[in-house]
Design a protein around this motif. Structure first.
Motif, PDB file in Angstrom:
ATOM      1  N   GLU A 106       0.829  -1.206   0.000  1.00 58.05           N
ATOM      2  CA  GLU A 106       0.000   0.000   0.000  1.00 58.05           C
ATOM      3  C   GLU A 106       0.862   1.253   0.000  1.00 58.05           C
ATOM      4  O   GLU A 106       0.567   2.221  -0.708  1.00 58.05           O
ATOM      5  N   GLN A 107       1.929   1.245   0.798  1.00 53.98           N
ATOM      6  CA  GLN A 107       2.803   2.417   0.849  1.00 53.98           C
ATOM      7  C   GLN A 107       3.438   2.678  -0.511  1.00 53.98           C
ATOM      8  O   GLN A 107       3.502   3.827  -0.977  1.00 53.98           O
ATOM      9  N   LYS A 108       3.909   1.618  -1.168  1.00 49.78           N
ATOM     10  CA  LYS A 108       4.527   1.783  -2.485  1.00 49.78           C
ATOM     11  C   LYS A 108       3.515   2.294  -3.506  1.00 49.78           C
ATOM     12  O   LYS A 108       3.836   3.138  -4.353  1.00 49.78           O
ATOM     13  N   LEU A 109       2.290   1.799  -3.420  1.00 50.13           N
ATOM     14  CA  LEU A 109       1.259   2.223  -4.363  1.00 50.13           C
ATOM     15  C   LEU A 109       0.859   3.675  -4.127  1.00 50.13           C
ATOM     16  O   LEU A 109       0.700   4.447  -5.081  1.00 50.13           O
ATOM     17  N   PHE A 110       0.711   4.064  -2.875  1.00 52.08           N
ATOM     18  CA  PHE A 110       0.374   5.461  -2.589  1.00 52.08           C
ATOM     19  C   PHE A 110       1.528   6.390  -2.972  1.00 52.08           C
ATOM     20  O   PHE A 110       1.300   7.508  -3.457  1.00 52.08           O
ATOM     21  N   ASP A 154       3.525  10.480  -6.837  1.00 50.12           N
ATOM     22  CA  ASP A 154       4.488  10.874  -7.873  1.00 50.12           C
ATOM     23  C   ASP A 154       3.781  11.203  -9.187  1.00 50.12           C
ATOM     24  O   ASP A 154       4.115  12.187  -9.862  1.00 50.12           O
ATOM     25  N   ILE A 155       2.805  10.386  -9.559  1.00 53.21           N
ATOM     26  CA  ILE A 155       2.080  10.625 -10.810  1.00 53.21           C
ATOM     27  C   ILE A 155       1.266  11.913 -10.723  1.00 53.21           C
ATOM     28  O   ILE A 155       1.244  12.718 -11.658  1.00 53.21           O
ATOM     29  N   VAL A 156       0.593  12.120  -9.598  1.00 48.64           N
ATOM     30  CA  VAL A 156      -0.195  13.341  -9.413  1.00 48.64           C
ATOM     31  C   VAL A 156       0.695  14.574  -9.517  1.00 48.64           C
ATOM     32  O   VAL A 156       0.338  15.565 -10.162  1.00 48.64           O
ATOM     33  N   ASN A 157       1.863  14.525  -8.910  1.00 48.93           N
ATOM     34  CA  ASN A 157       2.777  15.670  -8.961  1.00 48.93           C
ATOM     35  C   ASN A 157       3.301  15.924 -10.367  1.00 48.93           C
ATOM     36  O   ASN A 157       3.467  17.081 -10.774  1.00 48.93           O
ATOM     37  N   ARG A 158       3.564  14.857 -11.102  1.00 53.34           N
ATOM     38  CA  ARG A 158       4.140  15.019 -12.439  1.00 53.34           C
ATOM     39  C   ARG A 158       3.101  15.364 -13.494  1.00 53.34           C
ATOM     40  O   ARG A 158       3.329  16.217 -14.348  1.00 53.34           O
ATOM     41  N   GLU A 159       1.935  14.664 -13.429  1.00 53.11           N
ATOM     42  CA  GLU A 159       1.006  14.730 -14.554  1.00 53.11           C
ATOM     43  C   GLU A 159      -0.428  15.082 -14.178  1.00 53.11           C
ATOM     44  O   GLU A 159      -1.268  15.238 -15.064  1.00 53.11           O
ATOM     45  N   GLY A 160      -0.728  15.169 -12.891  1.00 52.63           N
ATOM     46  CA  GLY A 160      -2.082  15.502 -12.485  1.00 52.63           C
ATOM     47  C   GLY A 160      -2.927  14.279 -12.191  1.00 52.63           C
ATOM     48  O   GLY A 160      -2.535  13.140 -12.475  1.00 52.63           O
ATOM     49  N   VAL A 161      -4.112  14.511 -11.637  1.00 54.50           N
ATOM     50  CA  VAL A 161      -4.946  13.409 -11.163  1.00 54.50           C
ATOM     51  C   VAL A 161      -5.499  12.559 -12.304  1.00 54.50           C
ATOM     52  O   VAL A 161      -5.723  11.355 -12.139  1.00 54.50           O
ATOM     53  N   SER A 162      -5.731  13.147 -13.468  1.00 52.59           N
ATOM     54  CA  SER A 162      -6.330  12.387 -14.566  1.00 52.59           C
ATOM     55  C   SER A 162      -5.406  11.289 -15.082  1.00 52.59           C
ATOM     56  O   SER A 162      -5.862  10.296 -15.660  1.00 52.59           O
TER      57      SER A 162
END
Length: 216
Positions: A30-34, A39-47
């Motif tokens: 879970e920690q790795k997935l969160f 990281d994805i949200v910071n780089r590319e946004g929630v979508s």
């Protein structure tokens, strides 16, 4: 005739390898997935943060990712709760309850400016706050609740400063908390637009809001 003998294994070598418990493996995945989600949200946004993308980045299957994080709305609600709890724990580590009112406010501001530069989760938190008005309306109530908790905390620091004689007795603590909170939120948004922003003078502005009406 000389016979060479291999050295006897030490007691440490003979110890059986300990396996992680199911709960430990679950917490680790879970920690790795969160972390991957942040990281994805910071780089590319929630979508961009689909279960397939998150799982691939963390090294897990899409199925396990969905099982661990839940569907989209659940996943982001849980992430908001984790990130908010991180902030609470960070303040507790700084023993803000033992500081004077003004020192507690300065410490809060210091952590804010430090974390928006260096903590991925804290930076992602403000992206999610903004997204609650557009792409993620499902977390808006959670954002409002956490916002109110932060405002109440800041107001309590101002109230402590008034009680300790650091600020004038007629200080409107709720209003000052709202002004400081809005200022810090604006700083977080500004750093998303320009990561090269020099924050030193801006942090001084936060101190000026905190010290306004300070007793001599």
């Amino acid at each position: 005739m000389n016979h060479r003998h291999s050295p006897s294994p030490s007691p440490q070598d003979r110890r059986p390898l300990t396996r992680k418990s199911q709960a430990e493996r679950k917490a680790e995945s879970e920690q790795k997935l969160f972390d991957a989600l942040v990281d994805i949200v910071n780089r590319e946004g929630v979508s961009a943060a689909t279960c397939e993308r998150i799982g691939k980045e963390a090294g897990y299957s899409r199925g396990l990712t969905t099982t661990r994080l839940g569907r989209r709305d659940t996943m982001y609600a849980r992430l908001m709760d984790r990130l908010y709890q991180d902030q609470v724990d960070r303040l507790a580590e700084q023993n803000v309850d033992e500081l004077s009112g003004l020192d507690a406010l300065r410490k809060y501001a210091d952590l804010h400016f430090e974390d928006i530069q260096h903590k991925a989760g804290y930076r992602a938190y403000f992206i999610l706050v903004a997204a609650s008005l557009t792409e993620l309306p499902s977390i808006r109530d959670r954002v409002l609740m956490q916002h109110e908790l932060v405002q109440t905390l800041l107001a309590s620091f101002f109230e402590r400063a008034v009680k300790e004689g650091e600020l004038a007795r007629d200080t409107d603590c709720r209003q000052r908390a709202a002004i400081l909170g809005s200022f810090l939120f604006g700083v977080a948004m500004q750093t998303r637009l320009s990561e090269k922003e020099h924050l030193g003078p801006i942090k001084q502005g936060a101190y000026e809001i905190i010290d306004l009406g300070r007793s001599v």
